[in-house]
Scaffold this active site. Structure first.
Site, PDB file in Angstrom:
ATOM      1  CE  LYS A  98     -29.031 -48.634-147.190  1.00 61.34           C
ATOM      2  NZ  LYS A  98     -29.909 -47.829-146.300  1.00 61.34           N
ATOM      3  CD  GLU A 112     -34.745 -54.641-145.772  1.00 60.68           C
ATOM      4  OE1 GLU A 112     -33.745 -55.349-145.594  1.00 60.68           O
ATOM      5  OE2 GLU A 112     -34.702 -53.410-145.692  1.00 60.68           O
ATOM      6  CD  GLN A 142     -34.922 -49.867-141.330  1.00 63.65           C
ATOM      7  OE1 GLN A 142     -35.440 -48.777-141.505  1.00 63.65           O
ATOM      8  NE2 GLN A 142     -33.807 -50.227-141.927  1.00 63.65           N
TER       9      GLN A 142
HETATM   10  C1  2PG Z   1     -31.434 -49.538-144.212  1.00 64.65           C
HETATM   11  C2  2PG Z   1     -32.166 -50.154-145.390  1.00 64.65           C
HETATM   12  C3  2PG Z   1     -31.994 -51.649-145.470  1.00 64.65           C
HETATM   13  P1  2PG Z   1     -34.090 -48.800-146.465  1.00 64.65           P
HETATM   14  O1  2PG Z   1     -31.967 -48.683-143.502  1.00 64.65           O
HETATM   15  O2  2PG Z   1     -30.276 -49.853-143.997  1.00 64.65           O
HETATM   16  O3  2PG Z   1     -32.441 -52.319-144.310  1.00 64.65           O
HETATM   17  O4  2PG Z   1     -33.525 -49.810-145.364  1.00 64.65           O
HETATM   18  O5  2PG Z   1     -33.714 -49.347-147.794  1.00 64.65           O
HETATM   19  O6  2PG Z   1     -35.565 -48.737-146.240  1.00 64.65           O
HETATM   20  O7  2PG Z   1     -33.421 -47.482-146.204  1.00 64.65           O
HETATM   21 MG    MG Z   2     -30.060 -48.428-142.288  1.00 61.72          MG
END
Ligand code: 2PG
Ligand code: MG
Length: 430
Positions: free
Chosen positions: A338, A206, A164
């Protein structure tokens, strides 16, 4: 001091993917206000606070009218007249008002926007920037070391490659401003290399370059060449970090690598990733195995050793007890933090404290669906978190956050913004 909440307003705004999201604005008796916007992920862990969406036809089912009704109804009624300075108490009240283990009734998006808005309003009431309010009692502020996406893959690029996030960390930068300068040069060099190879095709979710590669390793090779083309020594000055986001293509110990056209088991994944660690200057690797593969994460962490960050995202979902469990197991050594996975500021802080108690590193992170909201930068600085991940070095929902760090450095009267000492990172050598 105290300052009473006089109004709580939820409104629909739009995120970087053109989807509806929740903004909460809180007004105090003093007239001060605070507001925040909920972000949203694409590659989500199953234990995250629920991102409540309406379903149906409008906006692909992503509308947030029920979350907004919660903010403007029950949540506004709960918070009206309360002292904005009591973040922990207000967060606890929000959690019990929701009454579910995963914030599925009122919505994690309704709660996180509101909880962060409370923090912003409390900071405004004291005429402080949010980072200083969150860091009350601290004096030794520093800026977080940026972890920045150069190529975006996985769920953020239509699964064009499996991995990713192909990211860099300017491990040799003297300060925060220089880390951004080096990142800008590598980002540009990567774009030029893509153009030269006839592979330039815009950017992913992103802001990282669209990964028009034949396989995952081609992306790693390009990234290495981009670091060199920009004039930096790979590993010493600019290192690589990856978010494999393996939950997206792995389940039950089987991993389906679409670009490499093969399926491998957990040991095979470990072997492939350990091979990358041996061949590329990688200092951090996130979600190397899927969230249901605790044993794989344990084995991988043991084999990778303590000199690299094995970052847990989906496996812990910013949850204090999950972090404690992962630490006991020996799975991972770094927590991705997060706020919207947790749902409130207090639970986010509890997750950070659990990571610290376990001796883990921590990285504050934004989501793939973002906005102009820069709260995560303030959280990182206020709470003394050493790293920050907010996507790439393009598009304003990303740049707003990197730029906010520059303003905070100036407010701290630190030229360029002090970074934590290199020796304080696993890769830095003691
Ligand atoms: C992750 C985030 C940021 P997402 O996997 O760490 O890159 O992606 O917000 O889609 O979960
Ligand atoms: Mg991640």
């Amino acid at each position: 001091m105290s300052d009473r909440i006089t109004s709580v307003v939820g409104r629909r705004v739009w995120d970087s993917r053109g989807r509806p999201t929740v903004e909460t604005e809180i007004t105090l008796a003093s007239g001060c206000t605070g507001r925040a916007i909920a972000p949203a992920g694409a590659s989500t862990g199953s234990a995250e606070a629920v991102d409540l969406r309406d379903g149906g036809d409008a906006f692909g089912g992503y509308d947030v009218q029920s979350a907004l009704r919660a903010v403007n109804g029950e949540i506004a009624a709960l918070l009206g007249g309360r002292d904005v300075m009591q973040q922990a108490e207000l967060d606890a009240a929000l959690i019990s008002l929701d009454g579910t283990p995963n914030k599925g009734r009122l919505g994690g998006n309704a709660l996180v926007a509101t909880s962060l808005a409370i923090a912003h309003a409390a900071a405004a009431a004291q005429e402080l920037p949010l980072w200083r309010h969150l860091g009350a009692g601290r004096e030794d502020f520093f800026l977080p070391l940026p972890e920045v996406q150069i190529f975006g893959g996985g769920a953020h690029a239509g699964r064009r490659v499996d991995v990713q996030d192909f990211m860099i960390i300017a491990v040799g930068a003297a300060d925060y401003a220089q880390a951004l300068e080096w990142t800008a040069e590598v980002y540009r060099a990567a774009g030029r290399l893509m153009a030269d190879a006839g592979l330039l095709a815009g950017v992913a979710d992103e802001g990282g370059w669209w990964p028009a590669f034949d396989n995952n390793e081609a992306a790693l090779d390009f990234l290495l060449r981009a670091i060199e083309r920009a004039g930096y020594t790979p590993g010493q000055e600019v290192a690589i970090s990856l978010d494999i986001a393996a939950t997206d293509f792995g389940r039950g110990g089987r991993y389906r690598l679409a670009r490499d056209a093969r399926e491998i088991d957990s040991d095979g994944m470990c072997e492939m990733l350990l091979g990358w660690l041996a061949r590329y200057p990688i200092v951090a690797i996130e979600d190397p195995l899927a969230e249901d593969d605790a044993e794989g994460l344990r084995k991988f962490s043991a084999a990778a050793g303590s000199g690299i960050e094995v970052v847990a995202d989906d496996f812990i979902c910013t949850n204090a007890s999950r972090i404690a469990g992962a630490a006991t197991l020996g799975a991972c050594n770094t927590a991705l933090i997060k706020p919207n996975q947790a749902g409130t500021v207090s639970e986010t802080r509890a997750a950070l404290d659990a990571a610290r108690a376990a001796g883990w590193q921590s990285i504050v992170s934004a989501r793939s669906g973002e906005t102009e909201d820069v709260s995560v930068v303030h959280l990182a600085v206020g709470w003394g978190v050493k790293q920050l991940k907010v996507g790439s070095f393009a598009r304003s929902e990303r740049m707003a956050k990197w730029n906010e760090g520059l303003r905070i450095a100036e407010a701290l009267r630190q030229t360029g913004g002090n970074l934590p000492p290199r020796a304080s990172f696993p890769w830095g050598g003691a």
